[in-house]
Design a protein around this motif. Structure first.
Motif, short mmCIF file in Angstrom:
data_model
loop_
_atom_site.label_atom_id
_atom_site.label_comp_id
_atom_site.label_asym_id
_atom_site.label_seq_id
_atom_site.Cartn_x
_atom_site.Cartn_y
_atom_site.Cartn_z
N ALA A 138 -5.08 -9.53 -6.74
CA ALA A 138 -3.83 -9.85 -6.05
C ALA A 138 -3.07 -10.95 -6.77
N LEU A 139 -1.74 -10.88 -6.66
CA LEU A 139 -0.86 -11.94 -7.13
C LEU A 139 0.01 -12.36 -5.96
N THR A 140 0.12 -13.69 -5.76
CA THR A 140 0.93 -14.24 -4.67
C THR A 140 2.01 -15.13 -5.25
N TYR A 141 3.24 -14.90 -4.80
CA TYR A 141 4.36 -15.73 -5.25
C TYR A 141 4.90 -16.49 -4.04
N ASN A 142 4.95 -17.81 -4.17
CA ASN A 142 5.43 -18.67 -3.09
C ASN A 142 6.90 -19.01 -3.34
N PHE A 143 7.77 -18.52 -2.47
CA PHE A 143 9.20 -18.75 -2.61
C PHE A 143 9.65 -20.06 -1.98
N GLY A 144 8.69 -20.85 -1.50
CA GLY A 144 9.02 -22.11 -0.85
C GLY A 144 8.76 -22.03 0.64
N ILE A 145 9.29 -21.01 1.28
CA ILE A 145 8.96 -20.77 2.70
C ILE A 145 8.17 -19.47 2.82
N PRO A 146 8.73 -18.31 2.43
CA PRO A 146 7.89 -17.10 2.50
C PRO A 146 6.96 -17.00 1.30
N LYS A 147 5.82 -16.35 1.51
CA LYS A 147 4.89 -16.02 0.43
C LYS A 147 4.72 -14.51 0.40
N ILE A 148 4.84 -13.94 -0.80
CA ILE A 148 4.72 -12.49 -0.97
C ILE A 148 3.49 -12.21 -1.83
N THR A 149 2.65 -11.28 -1.38
CA THR A 149 1.44 -10.92 -2.11
C THR A 149 1.41 -9.44 -2.40
N ALA A 150 1.18 -9.09 -3.66
CA ALA A 150 0.96 -7.70 -4.07
C ALA A 150 -0.51 -7.56 -4.43
N SER A 151 -1.18 -6.54 -3.88
CA SER A 151 -2.62 -6.41 -4.09
C SER A 151 -3.02 -4.96 -4.28
N VAL A 152 -4.20 -4.78 -4.88
CA VAL A 152 -4.78 -3.45 -5.06
C VAL A 152 -6.29 -3.54 -4.89
N ASN A 153 -6.87 -2.57 -4.20
CA ASN A 153 -8.31 -2.43 -4.04
C ASN A 153 -8.72 -1.09 -4.65
N TYR A 154 -9.83 -1.11 -5.41
CA TYR A 154 -10.32 0.14 -6.03
C TYR A 154 -11.79 0.31 -5.74
N SER A 155 -12.17 1.51 -5.31
CA SER A 155 -13.58 1.85 -5.10
C SER A 155 -13.88 3.16 -5.83
N PRO A 156 -14.95 3.21 -6.63
CA PRO A 156 -15.30 4.47 -7.31
C PRO A 156 -15.87 5.50 -6.34
N ASP A 157 -16.36 5.05 -5.20
CA ASP A 157 -16.90 5.96 -4.18
C ASP A 157 -16.66 5.34 -2.82
N TYR A 158 -15.54 5.68 -2.22
CA TYR A 158 -15.06 5.04 -1.00
C TYR A 158 -15.90 5.43 0.22
N PHE A 159 -15.54 4.89 1.37
CA PHE A 159 -16.24 5.08 2.64
C PHE A 159 -16.60 6.55 2.88
N ALA A 160 -17.84 6.79 3.34
CA ALA A 160 -18.35 8.12 3.68
C ALA A 160 -18.46 9.04 2.47
N GLY A 161 -18.60 8.45 1.27
CA GLY A 161 -18.73 9.27 0.07
C GLY A 161 -17.51 10.10 -0.21
N SER A 162 -16.31 9.53 0.05
CA SER A 162 -15.07 10.30 -0.08
C SER A 162 -14.44 10.20 -1.46
N GLY A 163 -15.21 9.81 -2.46
CA GLY A 163 -14.70 9.77 -3.83
C GLY A 163 -13.90 8.51 -4.10
N GLN A 164 -13.14 8.53 -5.19
CA GLN A 164 -12.37 7.35 -5.57
C GLN A 164 -11.34 7.00 -4.49
#
Length: 248
Positions: A138-164
């Motif tokens: 994740a990257l977070t940019y603080n504009f002084g009052i608001p903070k904006i965060t862009a993030s990504v999560n990756y799993s090679p084998d997600y919940f219940a064996g549902s693949g990537q």
């Protein structure tokens, strides 16, 4: 027979209660250049444990709590748990997440965070393949009052064996006066095997208002997804979620 709520309390008490004593002891040591870093903990209640827009408790309340440690270098680790109820006779009534990562202030306004997360569901039948791990950035940019965060999560084998599985999100925090604050996010969960997971890829979002007072945080959120009732039978529709958390 103990309920899921009692089980989570029993599971978390050995972690949460010592954290308060460790935090106090560590503060005393720090005054003498003792043990580096800081311990913290949290316990809370939520009217519905929703994860990426989908209820994990059949739209019923959950107890939650965790313990964290952060080193001055930016490295950190922790464990967090919540009661769950998937209503599929799997015997899983608890989710335990262990994680470790590194966060750093990159510039005056920009900060970064990378993390490894392991999600475990004790008691679930092994053939359900619930346990999985994710890599988070994740990257977070603080504009002084608001903070904006862009993030990504990756799993090679997600919940219940549902693949990537890939989850991308954009979130914002906007503090107000007298301890109040606004927050919200939009996210998309990409599903590889919709049959194993139970839904196709979907979008989800949430927006809410919170209030902080002496370690307590009370938050009311609106949570929703774009999944149709034919794609998700229960727990994916619009809902209001109330949470009360105490951090120490």
């Amino acid at each position: 027979m103990t309920s899921p709520s009692h089980r989570i309390l029993l599971a978390l008490l050995p972690l949460v209660l010592p954290a308060a004593a460790l935090a106090q002891e560590q503060r005393e040591k720090q005054t003498n250049n003792g043990f580096p870093g800081a311990f913290s903990g949290n316990v809370g209640f939520v009217s519905d444990y929703t994860f990426r827009g989908i209820s994990q408790t059949r739209e019923k309340p959950a107890l939650q709590g965790g313990v964290d440690y952060k080193h001055p270098s930016g490295a950190y680790a922790g464990v967090w748990g919540s009661s769950v109820d998937f209503n599929d006779t799997d015997r899983a009534s608890l989710e335990i997440d262990g994680y470790a990562g590194y966060s750093q202030q990159l510039t005056d306004q920009l900060s970064g965070d990378v993390r490894f997360i392991y999600y475990a569901y004790p008691g679930a039948k092994s053939n359900l393949d619930y346990d999985y791990y994710e890599l988070y950035g994740a990257l977070t940019y603080n504009f002084g009052i608001p903070k904006i965060t862009a993030s990504v999560n990756y799993s090679p084998d997600y919940f219940a064996g549902s693949g990537q599985g890939v989850y991308t999100a954009l979130s914002a925090e906007y503090p107000l006066v007298y301890g109040f604050g606004l927050s919200g996010h939009v996210g998309r969960q990409f599903i590889d095997d919709r049959v194993r997971f139970g839904t196709p890829s979907y979008n989800e979002w949430a927006a809410g208002v919170g209030y902080d007072w002496r370690g307590f945080n009370v938050k009311l959120q609106y949570v929703d997804t774009d999944l149709k009732t034919t794609e998700c039978a229960d727990g994916c529709d619009a809902k209001g979620v109330l949470s009360v958390t105490y951090a120490f």
